[in-house]
Scaffold this active site. Sequence first.
Site, PDB file in Angstrom:
ATOM      1  N   ASN A 163       5.428  -0.212  -6.970  1.00  0.00           N
ATOM      2  CA  ASN A 163       5.773  -0.326  -8.378  1.00  0.00           C
ATOM      3  C   ASN A 163       6.650   0.866  -8.782  1.00  0.00           C
ATOM      4  O   ASN A 163       7.647   0.705  -9.478  1.00  0.00           O
ATOM      5  CB  ASN A 163       4.489  -0.400  -9.203  1.00  0.00           C
ATOM      6  CG  ASN A 163       4.784  -0.846 -10.598  1.00  0.00           C
ATOM      7  OD1 ASN A 163       5.680  -1.656 -10.828  1.00  0.00           O
ATOM      8  ND2 ASN A 163       4.075  -0.288 -11.550  1.00  0.00           N
TER       9      ASN A 163
ATOM     10  N   ARG B 288      10.542   1.084 -14.303  1.00  0.00           N
ATOM     11  CA  ARG B 288      11.414   2.240 -14.554  1.00  0.00           C
ATOM     12  C   ARG B 288      12.856   1.869 -14.252  1.00  0.00           C
ATOM     13  O   ARG B 288      13.115   1.122 -13.293  1.00  0.00           O
ATOM     14  CB  ARG B 288      11.004   3.431 -13.679  1.00  0.00           C
ATOM     15  CG  ARG B 288       9.635   3.978 -14.019  1.00  0.00           C
ATOM     16  CD  ARG B 288       9.384   5.284 -13.267  1.00  0.00           C
ATOM     17  NE  ARG B 288       7.989   5.640 -13.313  1.00  0.00           N
ATOM     18  CZ  ARG B 288       7.246   5.908 -12.235  1.00  0.00           C
ATOM     19  NH1 ARG B 288       7.772   5.871 -11.029  1.00  0.00           N
ATOM     20  NH2 ARG B 288       5.974   6.224 -12.377  1.00  0.00           N
TER      21      ARG B 288
ATOM     22  N   ASN C 104      -7.415  10.890  -8.422  1.00  0.00           N
ATOM     23  CA  ASN C 104      -6.093  10.798  -9.024  1.00  0.00           C
ATOM     24  C   ASN C 104      -6.307  10.529 -10.507  1.00  0.00           C
ATOM     25  O   ASN C 104      -6.578   9.398 -10.903  1.00  0.00           O
ATOM     26  CB  ASN C 104      -5.305   9.670  -8.357  1.00  0.00           C
ATOM     27  CG  ASN C 104      -3.893   9.560  -8.900  1.00  0.00           C
ATOM     28  OD1 ASN C 104      -3.528  10.272  -9.842  1.00  0.00           O
ATOM     29  ND2 ASN C 104      -3.104   8.677  -8.332  1.00  0.00           N
TER      30      ASN C 104
ATOM     31  N   ARG D 159      -4.871  14.654  -6.464  1.00  0.00           N
ATOM     32  CA  ARG D 159      -3.434  14.378  -6.417  1.00  0.00           C
ATOM     33  C   ARG D 159      -2.830  14.979  -7.684  1.00  0.00           C
ATOM     34  O   ARG D 159      -3.276  14.686  -8.803  1.00  0.00           O
ATOM     35  CB  ARG D 159      -3.184  12.879  -6.386  1.00  0.00           C
ATOM     36  CG  ARG D 159      -1.731  12.532  -6.384  1.00  0.00           C
ATOM     37  CD  ARG D 159      -1.417  11.411  -7.316  1.00  0.00           C
ATOM     38  NE  ARG D 159      -0.003  11.394  -7.619  1.00  0.00           N
ATOM     39  CZ  ARG D 159       0.500  10.859  -8.709  1.00  0.00           C
ATOM     40  NH1 ARG D 159      -0.279  10.311  -9.595  1.00  0.00           N
ATOM     41  NH2 ARG D 159       1.790  10.876  -8.924  1.00  0.00           N
TER      42      ARG D 159
ATOM     43  N   HIS E  60       6.389  11.245  -4.676  1.00  0.00           N
ATOM     44  CA  HIS E  60       5.885  10.451  -3.537  1.00  0.00           C
ATOM     45  C   HIS E  60       5.918  11.253  -2.240  1.00  0.00           C
ATOM     46  O   HIS E  60       5.943  10.673  -1.149  1.00  0.00           O
ATOM     47  CB  HIS E  60       6.735   9.177  -3.283  1.00  0.00           C
ATOM     48  CG  HIS E  60       6.585   8.103  -4.307  1.00  0.00           C
ATOM     49  ND1 HIS E  60       7.633   7.290  -4.667  1.00  0.00           N
ATOM     50  CD2 HIS E  60       5.525   7.689  -5.031  1.00  0.00           C
ATOM     51  CE1 HIS E  60       7.217   6.424  -5.582  1.00  0.00           C
ATOM     52  NE2 HIS E  60       5.934   6.653  -5.820  1.00  0.00           N
TER      53      HIS E  60
ATOM     54  N   GLU F 223      -2.009   7.600   0.919  1.00  0.00           N
ATOM     55  CA  GLU F 223      -1.906   8.905   0.251  1.00  0.00           C
ATOM     56  C   GLU F 223      -3.269   9.580   0.116  1.00  0.00           C
ATOM     57  O   GLU F 223      -3.374  10.799   0.213  1.00  0.00           O
ATOM     58  CB  GLU F 223      -1.235   8.730  -1.110  1.00  0.00           C
ATOM     59  CG  GLU F 223       0.248   8.428  -0.948  1.00  0.00           C
ATOM     60  CD  GLU F 223       0.914   7.873  -2.186  1.00  0.00           C
ATOM     61  OE1 GLU F 223       1.513   8.646  -2.923  1.00  0.00           O
ATOM     62  OE2 GLU F 223       0.846   6.646  -2.408  1.00  0.00           O
TER      63      GLU F 223
HETATM   64  P1  AMP Z   1       2.243  -0.536  -5.000  1.00  0.00           P
HETATM   65  O1  AMP Z   1       2.687   0.115  -6.281  1.00  0.00           O
HETATM   66  O2  AMP Z   1       2.596   0.250  -3.784  1.00  0.00           O
HETATM   67  O3  AMP Z   1       0.821  -0.968  -5.035  1.00  0.00           O
HETATM   68  O4  AMP Z   1       3.098  -1.901  -4.876  1.00  0.00           O
HETATM   69  C1  AMP Z   1       3.026  -2.933  -5.827  1.00  0.00           C
HETATM   70  C2  AMP Z   1       4.108  -3.974  -5.530  1.00  0.00           C
HETATM   71  O5  AMP Z   1       3.918  -4.470  -4.192  1.00  0.00           O
HETATM   72  C3  AMP Z   1       4.060  -5.186  -6.454  1.00  0.00           C
HETATM   73  O6  AMP Z   1       5.376  -5.502  -6.917  1.00  0.00           O
HETATM   74  C4  AMP Z   1       3.544  -6.286  -5.563  1.00  0.00           C
HETATM   75  O7  AMP Z   1       4.048  -7.541  -5.925  1.00  0.00           O
HETATM   76  C5  AMP Z   1       4.045  -5.886  -4.188  1.00  0.00           C
HETATM   77  N1  AMP Z   1       3.215  -6.501  -3.174  1.00  0.00           N
HETATM   78  C6  AMP Z   1       1.955  -6.144  -2.830  1.00  0.00           C
HETATM   79  N2  AMP Z   1       1.456  -6.992  -1.903  1.00  0.00           N
HETATM   80  C7  AMP Z   1       2.409  -7.917  -1.657  1.00  0.00           C
HETATM   81  C8  AMP Z   1       2.518  -9.058  -0.803  1.00  0.00           C
HETATM   82  N3  AMP Z   1       1.518  -9.418  -0.011  1.00  0.00           N
HETATM   83  N4  AMP Z   1       3.681  -9.763  -0.812  1.00  0.00           N
HETATM   84  C9  AMP Z   1       4.696  -9.400  -1.619  1.00  0.00           C
HETATM   85  N5  AMP Z   1       4.667  -8.330  -2.437  1.00  0.00           N
HETATM   86  C10 AMP Z   1       3.550  -7.607  -2.473  1.00  0.00           C
END
Ligand code: AMP
Length: 398
Positions: free
Chosen positions: A212, A242, A7, A92, A181, A385
């Site tokens: 995120n 965003r 990626n 990706r 996504h 992914e």
């Molecule tokens: P991603 O972009 O899919 O990696 O997701 C990131 C987001 O997931 C961030 O806002 C993190 O705070 C949240 N996140 C990841 N692990 C946890 C957890 N164990 N508890 C609460 N939020 C989480």
Amino acid sequence: MNILVLNCGSSSIKYQLLDMAQTPVLLAKGLVEKIGLPMGNFTHKPEGKEKWTIEQPIADHTVGMDLILKALTDTNHGVIQSLDEIKAVGHRIAHGGEYFSHSVVITPEVKEKIQACCEIAPLHNPAHLKGIETMERLLPEVPQVAVFDTSFHQTLPEKAYIYGIPYEYYSEYKIRKYGFHGTSHKFVAEKACQILGWNITKKKIITCHLGNGASITAINGGKSVDTSMGFTPVAGLVMGTRCGDIDSGALLYICDKKGLTPAEAVKLTNKESGVFGISGASSDFRELEAAVENGNKRAELALDVFAYNVKKYIGAYAAVLNGVDLIIFTGGIGENNISVRKAICNGLSYLGVNFDEKANQVRGEDKIISAPDSRTLLMTITTDEELVIATDTLNLVK
Ligand code: AMP
């Protein structure tokens, strides 16, 4: 058969090496960061071995890829003996425009089309092309496959993807909703149906990819029929940084007031907004929750806005689908954040949802979080992914 999944971003490369023989096994993963900056970072995590980090200037993607390939074959930190063991590379690709509704083996013609999409995805596609061309130089005999974030959403009906602006902007410039996504939405919907023993072609599913970056998709009979991101990934839900849906008039007013250039407006809406912009505290939900504990009212507001937006889209997509059999939560927040899921799912009883608070006490698992009598099921499903990219790559080069 080992497949390298890449990626490539403008200043970063994420990678995973997977052995796809029978049950897929992760051999190593890592990240090259700060390409082109005075000091770069390289983190390599081989399975069953210590993490390896290097700090050095990484001038361009070729230097970054070189570091990755050397790490994979390194005597101490490596997981393979030689580069010959990499049989294919899966990339990706953020934007396939209207050209690609499936993953494809990369040919000169495919590269031309990815190039043609650079105009509508200037933040992503040029970096992906760099990654492809670098691999062509470093591993010239190895087939490469492109897996597009947009392709799953190519089934959207016209009425869902046409914007309310003069039609010429679509016919001349291809301004329309594309959605992103896609690999994740497709993967979690199919995985959930497999777990439940359901035939996806007979089901109505809403998938909430909450990380995120966050988006929601309405899936009818296994096909994406609407999705919250748009021409770019900035549309739809309020996200980490965003803004999500915003009145275009408000944005133009800000641009006028502050004298913002288009590039500055892109930065404002992509990097400085979302729950980060509302709270002024963080884009990370764990940090936001810690801030709420410490009495930060704007962090509380940011979480409220996020959950409210997700709930609103669920309602909209239940209407689009004329009912819903299953709502899936995935992504970092969807898989792990118990309180955000609770805030979203409270008040969905009109959809036949009976939320099970006890079952909801779950992180990073594939699990039903609705009560047994719930007419509409709720599930957490872990997304992967890279696995989708590796699987598509395997199927296309096999
Ligand atoms: P991603 O972009 O899919 O990696 O997701 C990131 C987001 O997931 C961030 O806002 C993190 O705070 C949240 N996140 C990841 N692990 C946890 C957890 N164990 N508890 C609460 N939020 C989480």
